[in-house]
Design a protein around this motif. Structure first.
Motif, PDB file in Angstrom:
ATOM      1  N   SER A   9      75.372  32.701 -62.666  1.00  0.00           N
ATOM      2  CA  SER A   9      76.791  31.825 -63.056  1.00  0.00           C
ATOM      3  C   SER A   9      77.815  32.390 -62.405  1.00  0.00           C
ATOM      4  N   ILE A  10      78.817  32.154 -61.896  1.00  0.00           N
ATOM      5  CA  ILE A  10      79.596  31.781 -61.318  1.00  0.00           C
ATOM      6  C   ILE A  10      80.976  32.546 -61.978  1.00  0.00           C
TER       7      ILE A  10
ATOM      8  N   ILE B  65      71.452  39.288 -43.505  1.00  0.00           N
ATOM      9  CA  ILE B  65      69.851  38.553 -44.096  1.00  0.00           C
ATOM     10  C   ILE B  65      69.718  37.099 -43.969  1.00  0.00           C
ATOM     11  N   LEU B  66      68.911  36.789 -43.981  1.00  0.00           N
ATOM     12  CA  LEU B  66      67.894  35.849 -43.291  1.00  0.00           C
ATOM     13  C   LEU B  66      68.343  34.872 -44.491  1.00  0.00           C
ATOM     14  N   ASN B  67      67.382  35.038 -46.006  1.00  0.00           N
ATOM     15  CA  ASN B  67      67.869  34.602 -47.306  1.00  0.00           C
ATOM     16  C   ASN B  67      68.392  34.645 -48.646  1.00  0.00           C
ATOM     17  N   PRO B  68      70.187  34.375 -48.039  1.00  0.00           N
ATOM     18  CA  PRO B  68      71.280  34.778 -48.979  1.00  0.00           C
ATOM     19  C   PRO B  68      70.891  33.981 -50.454  1.00  0.00           C
ATOM     20  N   GLU B  69      71.115  34.176 -51.415  1.00  0.00           N
ATOM     21  CA  GLU B  69      70.705  34.187 -53.073  1.00  0.00           C
ATOM     22  C   GLU B  69      72.507  33.064 -54.165  1.00  0.00           C
ATOM     23  N   PHE B  70      73.198  34.268 -53.362  1.00  0.00           N
ATOM     24  CA  PHE B  70      75.053  34.267 -53.945  1.00  0.00           C
ATOM     25  C   PHE B  70      75.123  35.635 -53.044  1.00  0.00           C
ATOM     26  N   GLU B  71      77.056  34.942 -53.138  1.00  0.00           N
ATOM     27  CA  GLU B  71      77.788  35.529 -52.600  1.00  0.00           C
ATOM     28  C   GLU B  71      78.779  36.137 -53.333  1.00  0.00           C
TER      29      GLU B  71
ATOM     30  N   ILE C 178      80.219  37.978 -59.038  1.00  0.00           N
ATOM     31  CA  ILE C 178      79.905  36.088 -58.257  1.00  0.00           C
ATOM     32  C   ILE C 178      80.833  35.364 -57.477  1.00  0.00           C
ATOM     33  N   LEU C 179      80.969  35.091 -56.365  1.00  0.00           N
ATOM     34  CA  LEU C 179      81.893  34.003 -56.141  1.00  0.00           C
ATOM     35  C   LEU C 179      80.985  32.292 -55.580  1.00  0.00           C
ATOM     36  N   LYS C 180      80.184  32.849 -55.792  1.00  0.00           N
ATOM     37  CA  LYS C 180      78.902  31.297 -54.870  1.00  0.00           C
ATOM     38  C   LYS C 180      77.698  31.719 -55.360  1.00  0.00           C
ATOM     39  N   ILE C 181      76.793  30.527 -56.175  1.00  0.00           N
ATOM     40  CA  ILE C 181      75.424  30.383 -55.756  1.00  0.00           C
ATOM     41  C   ILE C 181      74.873  29.682 -54.824  1.00  0.00           C
TER      42      ILE C 181
END
Length: 232
Positions: A78-79, A5-11, A97-100
């Motif tokens: 939030s993380i 995906i081109l523009n991921p927003e969070f991991e 969520i791990l990372k924003i």
């Protein structure tokens, strides 16, 4: 690996439930578009698996996620925040969520704005608010001319530091595209009403099958203004 995906927003890390845990009957693969569920709402989103192409049921996978309606997630995440992956009402995965990855997705609320951004700024005065209202009225005329389905737009000044101005937008009762109208109103605020800097978030309230969109904002340059846009 495909399905990038081109523009991921969070991991995030997602555990996919086994069938006997109520999950799917078949494994998932990178590119899967199960619904991302949190705060009482389902959202369309695409997943890119980071450490494998397929995830068997009963296993976890790290993913990048890109939502289809990003304006509704700004300021909300939030993380370590937990969420679910659903297919309709069926829970098929549980995630954290791990990372924003997109900075404006980071959670904020009005008190954090005062602590981190506005502590050295002055609020808009009554004279400043009058000038803002004139600008608002001009942009409102242009907005209503090109936006169908909005019945009325009003501005209400308050004495509250946390919400100095309220803007109400009423949609026609026979309007079935409330999300589309809300999208346009959000863009209107971002492009015509916000200052150089802005924080915003959109909350959706549902009652008796009727949706109400509340955009809370803080915007500033050398002074600041706080408020809400209420769409119903």
């Amino acid at each position: 690996m495909t399905n990038k995906i081109l523009n991921p927003e969070f991991e995030a890390k997602i555990y996919y439930l086994k069938e006997d845990e109520g999950g799917r009957k078949s494994p998932v693969q990178s590119g899967y578009r199960g619904q991302f569920y949190y705060n009482g709402n389902n959202w369309d989103a695409s997943q890119e698996f980071l450490d494998k192409q397929f995830c068997s049921l009963g296993e976890s996978v790290k993913v990048n996620i890109q939502t289809f309606n990003p304006d509704y997630h700004v300021g909300q995440l939030s993380i370590n925040q937990e969420f679910e992956i659903r297919e309709d009402d069926k829970i098929v995965g549980k995630g954290k969520i791990l990372k924003i990855l997109r900075e404006d997705f980071n959670y904020w609320e009005i008190q954090s704005f005062f602590r981190r951004k506005a502590f050295s700024l002055k609020p808009y005065s009554s004279a400043d608010m009058l000038g803002y209202q004139i600008d608002f009225d001009l942009s409102r005329i242009a907005f209503l001319q090109k936006t169908n389905g909005v019945k009325d737009v009003k501005v209400i000044k308050t004495d509250q530091k946390e919400c100095m101005i309220k803007i109400t937008c009423l949609l026609f009762k026979d309007n079935n595209n409330d999300r589309l109208k809300a999208d346009k109103i959000i863009e209107w605020w971002k492009n015509s009403l916000a200052f150089n800097n802005q924080l915003y978030k959109v909350n959706i309230e549902t009652e008796l099958n009727k949706r109400r969109y509340i955009l809370s904002f803080a915007t500033w340059h050398s002074m600041y203004l706080t408020g809400q846009i209420i769409i119903e």
